[in-house]
Write a protein that holds these residues in place. Structure first.
Motif, PDB file in Angstrom:
ATOM      1  N   ASP A  60       0.826  -1.214   0.000  1.00 12.98           N
ATOM      2  CA  ASP A  60       0.000   0.000   0.000  1.00 12.98           C
ATOM      3  C   ASP A  60       0.857   1.258   0.000  1.00 12.98           C
ATOM      4  O   ASP A  60       0.483   2.280  -0.595  1.00 12.98           O
ATOM      5  CB  ASP A  60      -0.930  -0.002   1.214  1.00 12.98           C
TER       6      ASP A  60
ATOM      7  N   ASP B 291      -4.729   5.828   5.250  1.00  6.29           N
ATOM      8  CA  ASP B 291      -4.586   4.377   5.261  1.00  6.29           C
ATOM      9  C   ASP B 291      -5.872   3.787   5.820  1.00  6.29           C
ATOM     10  O   ASP B 291      -6.175   3.953   7.000  1.00  6.29           O
ATOM     11  CB  ASP B 291      -3.383   3.962   6.114  1.00  6.29           C
TER      12      ASP B 291
ATOM     13  N   GLU C 296     -10.538   2.831  -3.675  1.00  3.87           N
ATOM     14  CA  GLU C 296      -9.609   1.970  -2.963  1.00  3.87           C
ATOM     15  C   GLU C 296      -9.056   0.901  -3.898  1.00  3.87           C
ATOM     16  O   GLU C 296      -9.491   0.775  -5.015  1.00  3.87           O
ATOM     17  CB  GLU C 296     -10.400   1.311  -1.813  1.00  3.87           C
ATOM     18  N   THR C 297      -8.072   0.092  -3.440  1.00  5.73           N
ATOM     19  CA  THR C 297      -7.482  -0.906  -4.316  1.00  5.73           C
ATOM     20  C   THR C 297      -8.306  -2.176  -4.402  1.00  5.73           C
ATOM     21  O   THR C 297      -8.045  -3.018  -5.263  1.00  5.73           O
ATOM     22  CB  THR C 297      -6.068  -1.265  -3.838  1.00  5.73           C
TER      23      THR C 297
END
Length: 747
Positions: free
Chosen positions: A6, A38, A80-81
Motif C-alpha cells: 500500500d 490508510d 480503494e485498491t
C-alpha cells in the motif's frame, strides 16, 4: 506490520501528481494537492474517511513552511485498491457526485482496472480450456469474492463445468471455520481449486494450508494474488507451485522506480508513515522514535534503497502503479476539460499516457477488459518466475502463448517412437530413435515407417530423402586416374606399334612374327580402351558391351600370345636338320588358330547375350544410404564361362611358354611370354577375391585395374625388350645375332 504494498501504491499516486504539476500542457498554472489515508482494508474506516473528505471537515495538519490554498471539499478520490471498500465509498459519496476512480448505479465511479465480470468469465474459460470439469472454489467473503465466484459459477455451468464446493473465506475468520474449509479440501475429489481471493486473504489461507501440507493441487487464481511477489515469497512449502490465473497486463511507467528509490526521511520531516516505513525496511530506529527497540541500530535517513533486496524495490507491482498513474491523470484531464470549457463541452475522458497507452472509459466507466494469463514456474534458486503463457481480451478468443506442462513424459518428436515404460501408466514412455531405414513424421508416433527402397531417412529421421546414386564416374578422382591410365596404355601401345612398323624389316621384328606382333598390339589397344566402358553411368548397351568387349579382346590378345609361343617352338624345331614342321604351322595356320580361338569366345558371348544378357541394376542392399548403379551379370554362368575360357587359354599358353624357356638365348622369346603370362594369371587370380569383397563402385574399379594391369604386363614384358634393342642396341638387331647360337644347345 507495515504494508509495503500500500505504501508503494501511495508513492505511485504522488509520482503521478508530481508529473502533472510539472507539466506545462496539462492544468497549466494549477497545482494538485492531496491527502493520504490508510484505510487498513476496513470498509468502515474507508467510508468514514470518504465522508470526511466529502464534507471538508477532516483534521488537517499543514506545515507552516508549506502553505497552500485549497477548497473546502475534495474534487476527486483515488482508491480503494479492492472492490468492497470501493463499492461502499461509491454508495456513500454518490449523491455528492465526487468522481471516484457502474455508472448507472454509481454515475461518478470510474476505474482503471477491468470489471471482475470479465475476469470471472475468463477464469471459467481458462478452466474449460484445460478440460477441468470437476473443480472446487474458495472466495473472499466480500463483494470482490462473492460477486466474482457467482459470475464464475454461472459461466462454468454454461460451459459444462461442475463445482464440488464453493466456500467463503476471510483472513479474520475464527480457527474452527478455517479448519472446516481445510477438511472440505481434504475430503474432496477435485484437484483443481479456483481461488477468487485478495492477496491478504491468500497469504493467511496459504499459511494455514501449509500446516497440513496440502500440496499437489492445481490453483487457478484471480488477479488479486496471482501476480503478487510477496505472496510467492511466503510460499515456502510450495502450496501454490504451478498456479495459473489472470493478471493485469504488464506495463511500464518511466521514472517511477527512480522516484521511489529517491525517498529520504530527511526530506519529509514529521511524516510518521515514512518514518515507520524506513525503520521497518532497514530494521533500524530514529533517535526520536518512541517505538524503537534497544537492540536496533540507529537510522541515519541516508540508507541506500537501490542496493536493498526487498519487494519494495523489485517493481513487481508496476501494473498496479500504472493503473494508479492513469487514475490520477484521468482526474487531471477531466479538470483540464472543465476549465477550458465554455458552454457546450465533451467531457469524455480520453488521452494517451507518456508511454503511448490509450486510456478511455466505456459507458459503465470501465476500461477495456484485457488480462495476461500467468503461470507460476519455480526456478532453481527457489524464486517463483511469473511467466506469461497467454492473453485474454474480452473481444477475442482465449489465446495461449505457452501452455503449462504437466506430463509424465515429454512428447516424442518426429524421428522417434513411443515405448511404454515397464510397470508405469500409459502416460509414461520413452522416446526411441527410429531404426535405420525408418522414419516417423508425426509427434508421439507409436511406430516408425520403412522408407521406400530408393529413399533413406534424413539425419533427424523425420522424412525420407532420395538416396544418392553411386557409380564410377569420370569426374571423381579414382575414375579420372583409371581413365588416364587407360589412355596412357593406349598411347604407349600406339608408340610401340609405330616403332615396330618403322623397323618392320629389321631381323628382330621379322624373327618374332611381325604379323602376330601387330595383331597383338591391336588387341592390346582394344584391351586398354575396353576398360573405359566400365566407367560412367551404367546403361543397357554399356552393360552388354563392357563384358563382351573385355572377353573377346582378351581372348584375341591371349590367342596372339599363344600363336607367338607356338611359332617360337615350331621355328626352333624347324631349324633342326631334317625338320619340316613349319609347313604345318605357317602364317595361314597361325591366322586360323587365332581366329578359331577368338570365335569360340564370340560364340560364348553371343549365347550369353541371347539367353540372359547383363543389364543395368540398382543395388539397394550393398550400401544402406546409397543406390549402387551397377551392371548385373544376367547369367553368372555366361560371365564365368567368359573368364574361364580366358583362363584356359592363358594356362595353355603358360605351359607352352614354360616348355620353351630353355631355347637358345638369342632366339628365345618364350621366357618373356612366360613372365607376361605369369603376371597375367597372378592379376586375375587375385582379382576374384578382391572383386567379390569390394563394395559398390570399387568392384568396378578392381575389374578395370585387373584389365589394365594384365594389359600393361603383356605390353611391357613382350615388347619393351625388343624396343630397347631396336632403339638403343641396334648392333644386336641383325640376322647373324638372331641365329648366332642356334644349335649350341641340345634338347
Amino acid at each position: 506490520i507495515l504494508n509495503f504494498r500500500d505504501f508503494q501504491i501511495a508513492q505511485a499516486m504522488l509520482f503521478a501528481i508530481e508529473d502533472i504539476n510539472n507539466s506545462t500542457d496539462l492544468l497549466p498554472g494549477i497545482s494538485l494537492g492531496y491527502k493520504l489515508y490508510d484505510t487498513c482494508g476496513s470498509i468502515a474506516r474507508s467510508v468514514r474517511v470518504a465522508l470526511a473528505l466529502a464534507n471538508g471537515n477532516e483534521a488537517v495538519s499543514v506545515p507552516s513552511e508549506a502553505p497552500c490554498t485549497r477548497p473546502a471539499q475534495v474534487q476527486a478520490i483515488i482508491g480503494e485498491t479492492s472492490s468492497s471498500p470501493s463499492v461502499a465509498i461509491a454508495t456513500v459519496i454518490g449523491p455528492f457526485h465526487i468522481p471516484l476512480s457502474k455508472c448507472v448505479k454509481y454515475p461518478s465511479f470510474l476505474r482503471t482496472i477491468p470489471s471482475d465480470y470479465y475476469q470471472s468469465r475468463a477464469l471459467a474459460q481458462l478452466v474449460k480450456h484445460f478440460g477441468w470439469t470437476w473443480v472446487g472454489a474458495i472466495r473472499s467473503n466480500n463483494d470482490y469474492g462473492n460477486n466474482g465466484i457467482a459470475i464464475f459459477t454461472d459461466t462454468a455451468q454454461q460451459l459444462g463445468i461442475c463445482l464440488e464446493y464453493s466456500v467463503p473465506f476471510f483472513r479474520t475468520d475464527p480457527p474452527n471455520k478455517i479448519q472446516k474449509i481445510i477438511d472440505i479440501i481434504k475430503l474432496s475429489t477435485s484437484k483443481v481449486i479456483v481461488a477468487f481471493l485478495s492477496h491478504l486473504d491468500m497469504d493467511v489461507l496459504m499459511n494455514k494450508l501449509s500446516h497440513h501440507n496440502l500440496t499437489g493441487y492445481q490453483w487457478v487464481g484471480s488477479e488479486g494474488w496471482i501476480f503478487d511477489s510477496q505472496t510467492a515469497e511466503k510460499d515456502n512449502n510450495h502450496i501454490l507451485d504451478g498456479a495459473i490465473g489472470l493478471s493485469i497486463p504488464r506495463a511500464h511507467v518511466s521514472g517511477i522506480r527512480e522516484f521511489m528509490l529517491n525517498i529520504k526521511p530527511v526530506n519529509l520531516l514529521g511524516n510518521d508513515m515514512l518514518t515507520e516505513f524506513w525503520e521497518a525496511l532497514f530494521n533500524c530506529r530514529f533517535k526520536q522514535s518512541p517505538s524503537s527497540l534497544e537492540n536496533q541500530s540507529e537510522c541515519t535517513g541516508h540508507e541506500d534503497l537501490s542496493g536493498l533486496q526487498h519487494s519494495f524495490v523489485d517493481m513487481s507491482l508496476m501494473a498496479v502503479f500504472n493503473n494508479v498513474y492513469k487514475g490520477v491523470f484521468a482526474v487531471a484531464h477531466a479538470l483540464h476539460n472543465i476549465l477550458e470549457c465554455n458552454k457546450t463541452c465533451n467531457f469524455k475522458i480520453e488521452f494517451k499516457t507518456t508511454e503511448g497507452e490509450e486510456v478511455y472509459f466505456n459507458e459503465n466507466g470501465d476500461p477495456p477488459a484485457k488480462y495476461e494469463i500467468i503461470h507460476w514456474q519455480p526456478t532453481e534458486n527457489g524464486v517463483v518466475d511469473f511467466v506469461t503463457v497467454g492473453l485474454y481480451d474480452a473481444s477475442l478468443p482465449l489465446l495461449f502463448i505457452q501452455v503449462p506442462v504437466s506430463v509424465c513424459s515429454e512428447k516424442c518428436p518426429p524421428g522417434t517412437r513411443k515405448v511404454l515404460q515397464k510397470g508405469k501408466p500409459v502416460c509414461c514412455y520413452d522416446c526411441i530413435r527410429c531404426a535405420e531405414g525408418e522414419i516417423s513424421n508425426i509427434t508421439d508416433s507409436t511406430t516408425c515407417v520403412q522408407c521406400q527402397p530408393e529413399f533413406w531417412p534424413n539425419e533427424k529421421r523425420d522424412a525420407c530423402v532420395k538416396k544418392e546414386a553411386e557409380f564410377l564416374s569420370y569426374e571423381e578422382i579414382m575414375g579420372a586416374l583409371l581413365t588416364a591410365a587407360s589412355l596412357f596404355g593406349t598411347c604407349m601401345t600406339a608408340v610401340v606399334a609405330f616403332i615396330f612398323f618403322r623397323y618392320r624389316k629389321t631381323p628382330i621384328v621379322r624373327a618374332n612374327n611381325s604379323e602376330l606382333s601387330f595383331l597383338l598390339l591391336f588387341s592390346l589397344t582394344l584391351c586398354f580402351l575396353c576398360s573405359l566402358t566400365f566407367i560412367g553411368r551404367p546403361s543397357e548397351w554399356s552393360c552388354m558391351l563392357r563384358h563382351t568387349a573385355f572377353g573377346i579382346t582378351f581372348v584375341l590378345c591371349i590367342s596372339c600370345v599363344l600363336g607367338k609361343t607356338m611359332v617360337v617352338l615350331m621355328a626352333f624345331r624347324a631349324s633342326l636338320p631334317g625338320s619340316n614342321v613349319m609347313k604345318w604351322f605357317g602364317p595361314t595356320q597361325q591366322r586360323l588358330s587365332v581366329l578359331a580361338f577368338t570365335l569360340i569366345q564370340v560364340v560364348i558371348c553371343i549365347l550369353w547375350l541371347t539367353i540372359s544378357p547383363p543389364f543395368p541394376f540398382k543395388n539397394f542392399k550393398e550400401i544402406k544410404d546409397k543406390i549402387i548403379l551397377e551392371c548385373a551379370l544376367g547369367s553368372t554362368v555366361g560371365f564365368w564361362a567368359v573368364l574361364g575360357y580366358i583362363g584356359l587359354l592363358a594356362s595353355f599358353c603358360f605351359i607352352l611358354a614354360f616348355l620353351a624357356r630353355k631355347l637358345p638365348d638369342n632366339f628365345n622369346e618364350a621366357k618373356f611370354i612366360t613372365f607376361s603370362i605369369l603376371i597375367f594369371c597372378a592379376v586375375w587370380i587375385t582379382f576374384i577375391p578382391a572383386y567379390v569383397s569390394s563394395p559398390g563402385k570399387f568392384s568396378v574399379a578392381v575389374e578395370i585395374f585387373a584389365i589394365l594391369a594384365s594389359s600393361f604386363g603383356l605390353l611391357i614384358c613382350i615388347f619393351i625388350p625388343k624396343c630397347y634393342i631396336i632403339l638403343l642396341r641396334p648392333e644386336k638387331n641383325t640376322k647373324k645375332n638372331m641365329m648366332g647360337k642356334v644349335g649350341q644347345k641340345t634338347f
